[in-house]
Design a protein around this motif. Sequence first.
Motif, mmCIF file in Angstrom:
data_model
loop_
_atom_site.group_PDB
_atom_site.id
_atom_site.type_symbol
_atom_site.label_atom_id
_atom_site.label_comp_id
_atom_site.label_asym_id
_atom_site.label_seq_id
_atom_site.Cartn_x
_atom_site.Cartn_y
_atom_site.Cartn_z
ATOM 1 N N PHE A 120 10.019 -12.680 -33.104
ATOM 2 C CA PHE A 120 9.310 -12.348 -31.869
ATOM 3 C C PHE A 120 10.186 -12.373 -30.621
ATOM 4 O O PHE A 120 9.689 -12.223 -29.511
ATOM 5 C CB PHE A 120 8.103 -13.269 -31.709
ATOM 6 N N GLY A 121 11.482 -12.582 -30.788
ATOM 7 C CA GLY A 121 12.422 -12.348 -29.698
ATOM 8 C C GLY A 121 12.761 -13.517 -28.798
ATOM 9 O O GLY A 121 13.785 -13.484 -28.137
ATOM 10 N N PRO A 136 2.055 -19.267 -22.253
ATOM 11 C CA PRO A 136 1.297 -18.984 -23.477
ATOM 12 C C PRO A 136 0.773 -17.556 -23.559
ATOM 13 O O PRO A 136 0.718 -16.981 -24.650
ATOM 14 C CB PRO A 136 0.157 -20.008 -23.451
ATOM 15 N N ASP A 137 0.400 -16.969 -22.426
ATOM 16 C CA ASP A 137 -0.064 -15.581 -22.463
ATOM 17 C C ASP A 137 1.068 -14.644 -22.869
ATOM 18 O O ASP A 137 0.871 -13.710 -23.657
ATOM 19 C CB ASP A 137 -0.621 -15.159 -21.105
ATOM 20 N N ARG A 138 2.250 -14.898 -22.328
ATOM 21 C CA ARG A 138 3.400 -14.084 -22.741
ATOM 22 C C ARG A 138 3.685 -14.282 -24.227
ATOM 23 O O ARG A 138 3.944 -13.326 -24.956
ATOM 24 C CB ARG A 138 4.632 -14.464 -21.924
ATOM 25 N N ALA A 139 3.614 -15.531 -24.690
ATOM 26 C CA ALA A 139 3.897 -15.820 -26.095
ATOM 27 C C ALA A 139 2.923 -15.095 -27.017
ATOM 28 O O ALA A 139 3.330 -14.494 -28.027
ATOM 29 C CB ALA A 139 3.834 -17.322 -26.347
ATOM 30 N N ARG A 140 1.662 -15.137 -26.682
ATOM 31 C CA ARG A 140 0.664 -14.473 -27.537
ATOM 32 C C ARG A 140 0.918 -12.972 -27.651
ATOM 33 O O ARG A 140 0.616 -12.358 -28.683
ATOM 34 C CB ARG A 140 -0.739 -14.731 -26.996
ATOM 35 N N GLY A 141 1.481 -12.376 -26.617
ATOM 36 C CA GLY A 141 1.702 -10.942 -26.607
ATOM 37 C C GLY A 141 3.044 -10.496 -27.159
ATOM 38 O O GLY A 141 3.297 -9.288 -27.257
ATOM 39 N N LEU A 142 3.918 -11.439 -27.510
ATOM 40 C CA LEU A 142 5.207 -11.054 -28.083
ATOM 41 C C LEU A 142 4.990 -10.271 -29.368
ATOM 42 O O LEU A 142 4.137 -10.629 -30.189
ATOM 43 C CB LEU A 142 6.054 -12.303 -28.374
ATOM 44 N N GLY A 147 5.353 -4.220 -34.578
ATOM 45 C CA GLY A 147 4.293 -4.131 -33.592
ATOM 46 C C GLY A 147 3.250 -5.222 -33.678
ATOM 47 O O GLY A 147 2.323 -5.258 -32.864
ATOM 48 N N MET A 148 3.374 -6.138 -34.634
ATOM 49 C CA MET A 148 2.413 -7.238 -34.743
ATOM 50 C C MET A 148 2.696 -8.280 -33.672
ATOM 51 O O MET A 148 3.842 -8.667 -33.450
ATOM 52 C CB MET A 148 2.470 -7.881 -36.126
ATOM 53 N N THR A 149 1.658 -8.753 -33.008
ATOM 54 C CA THR A 149 1.842 -9.786 -31.986
ATOM 55 C C THR A 149 1.937 -11.160 -32.633
ATOM 56 O O THR A 149 1.501 -11.373 -33.778
ATOM 57 C CB THR A 149 0.679 -9.791 -30.991
ATOM 58 N N LEU A 150 2.482 -12.092 -31.869
ATOM 59 C CA LEU A 150 2.538 -13.475 -32.337
ATOM 60 C C LEU A 150 1.131 -13.994 -32.584
ATOM 61 O O LEU A 150 0.886 -14.715 -33.564
ATOM 62 C CB LEU A 150 3.254 -14.345 -31.301
ATOM 63 N N ALA A 159 -3.777 -20.109 -38.093
ATOM 64 C CA ALA A 159 -3.524 -20.882 -36.873
ATOM 65 C C ALA A 159 -4.236 -20.218 -35.699
ATOM 66 O O ALA A 159 -4.492 -19.017 -35.716
ATOM 67 C CB ALA A 159 -2.032 -20.982 -36.602
ATOM 68 N N ASP A 160 -4.535 -21.000 -34.683
ATOM 69 C CA ASP A 160 -5.290 -20.513 -33.536
ATOM 70 C C ASP A 160 -4.361 -20.282 -32.347
ATOM 71 O O ASP A 160 -3.903 -21.242 -31.713
ATOM 72 C CB ASP A 160 -6.379 -21.521 -33.158
ATOM 73 N N PRO A 161 -4.057 -19.036 -32.000
ATOM 74 C CA PRO A 161 -3.153 -18.779 -30.874
ATOM 75 C C PRO A 161 -3.753 -19.127 -29.520
ATOM 76 O O PRO A 161 -3.019 -19.249 -28.532
ATOM 77 C CB PRO A 161 -2.881 -17.278 -30.981
ATOM 78 N N ASP A 162 -5.070 -19.300 -29.436
ATOM 79 C CA ASP A 162 -5.697 -19.629 -28.158
ATOM 80 C C ASP A 162 -5.326 -21.030 -27.674
ATOM 81 O O ASP A 162 -5.531 -21.358 -26.507
ATOM 82 C CB ASP A 162 -7.221 -19.509 -28.264
ATOM 83 N N THR A 163 -4.789 -21.860 -28.587
ATOM 84 C CA THR A 163 -4.426 -23.233 -28.205
ATOM 85 C C THR A 163 -3.009 -23.342 -27.657
ATOM 86 O O THR A 163 -2.599 -24.416 -27.205
ATOM 87 C CB THR A 163 -4.557 -24.181 -29.407
ATOM 88 N N LEU A 164 -2.234 -22.266 -27.698
ATOM 89 C CA LEU A 164 -0.843 -22.332 -27.261
ATOM 90 C C LEU A 164 -0.734 -22.839 -25.825
ATOM 91 O O LEU A 164 -1.533 -22.482 -24.969
ATOM 92 C CB LEU A 164 -0.188 -20.946 -27.339
#
Length: 397
Positions: A120-121, A136-142, A147-150, A159-164
């Motif tokens: 994811f870069g 966290p918003d940037r991380a979720r969109g990586l 083309g798959m996001t984190l 896993a729940d990305p909303d907790t990042l």
Amino acid sequence: MWAELAGVGRDAGTGGYRRFAWSTAELTCREWFAGQAAARGMGLERDRNGNLWAWLGDGLPGTAVVTGSHLDSVPDGGAFEGPLGIVSGFAALDLMLARGWEPRRPFAIAAFSEEEGARFGVPCAGSRLATGELDPDRARGLRDQDGMTLAEAMRAQGADPDTLGSDPERLGRISAYVELHVEQGRHLGGTPFAVAVGDRIWPHGRWRLTFDGAADHAGTTGLTERKDPMLAFASTVLHVRQAAAALGARATVGKVVVAPNGTNAIPSRVSAWLDARAADEAAVRALVADVLDHARNRAVQDGVEVAFAEESFSPDVVFAPGLAIRLAGLLGGVPVLPTGAGHDAGIFAAAGVPSAMLFVRNPTGVSHSPAEHAETADCHAGVEALAAVLTNLDRSP
């Protein structure tokens, strides 16, 4: 333990490892980690950022002593980078317990997520999120190369990305973090020392350059009629080397994506990633500015556009000087070395967590490659050193 991990994510053709964050191979490594924790009666926890923690004595008073590393790899990476620190952590714990050690404070072994940034870069994403350095918003969109996001990758693995997000309470529970790592360089080769202590990490970062031109037919378009971004890209790569040499820095363009990527088509876009490092931040910034200036000038010459974005940057990190000197003395006066490679320990140190690193001799000096190596005897010496350090830190006030 080493044999159990040896085949996970290994490519039969290259012999290198492809354990990318949140992939099936890394998930298998995570399951192995959970099994090692369970075998030792340790409590297992996956934190809000996907990092794994195996706890011993979680109910004890005081702040914790933590060791760990990561399980993911670069494309076709070596066997040692990352997993050696985690295997050594469990082995050091076994050794300490066999010698009658009883923890006075909480103890943990951690496996951090997406340390390499190969998928994811952003390197050290798990620790950067925990310290609040990565939004966290940037991380979720990586996005990965497909083309798959984190966020999507995390959900696919349960896993729940909303907790990042930042985790100050957890960081506040750590009295010391020690990361053991295979040496990335040739400092210890030819010396009597199997182990060294790290004292600092050079400033370093990653930048993305995107050259946009116009796709066209390779056989019917005259050379003077083209808007070929490959020309500006190629010129810039050559300039990267020249600029790095002039400034005493280290710079690499190791990842390139070409569109439409056809042998008989002039490219419409070339995306490239610049990795730049130096002993001081001013040199890194000067190098990047020089490269960007050259890319812009060459883009005008070739009739193409260039865009530039900083994806990550880590400033100069100096580990707690007193701690590094103390640990070197504890281990019998082993060398104290800087490194040009980034680590989770550097992210924690920059965030105020007392951190240290141990390096295990690498006779080839090669890293991020299947040629990466450490002799078994040196790995055992690393376990002994880590056990001594962790025991000492557990006894510290």
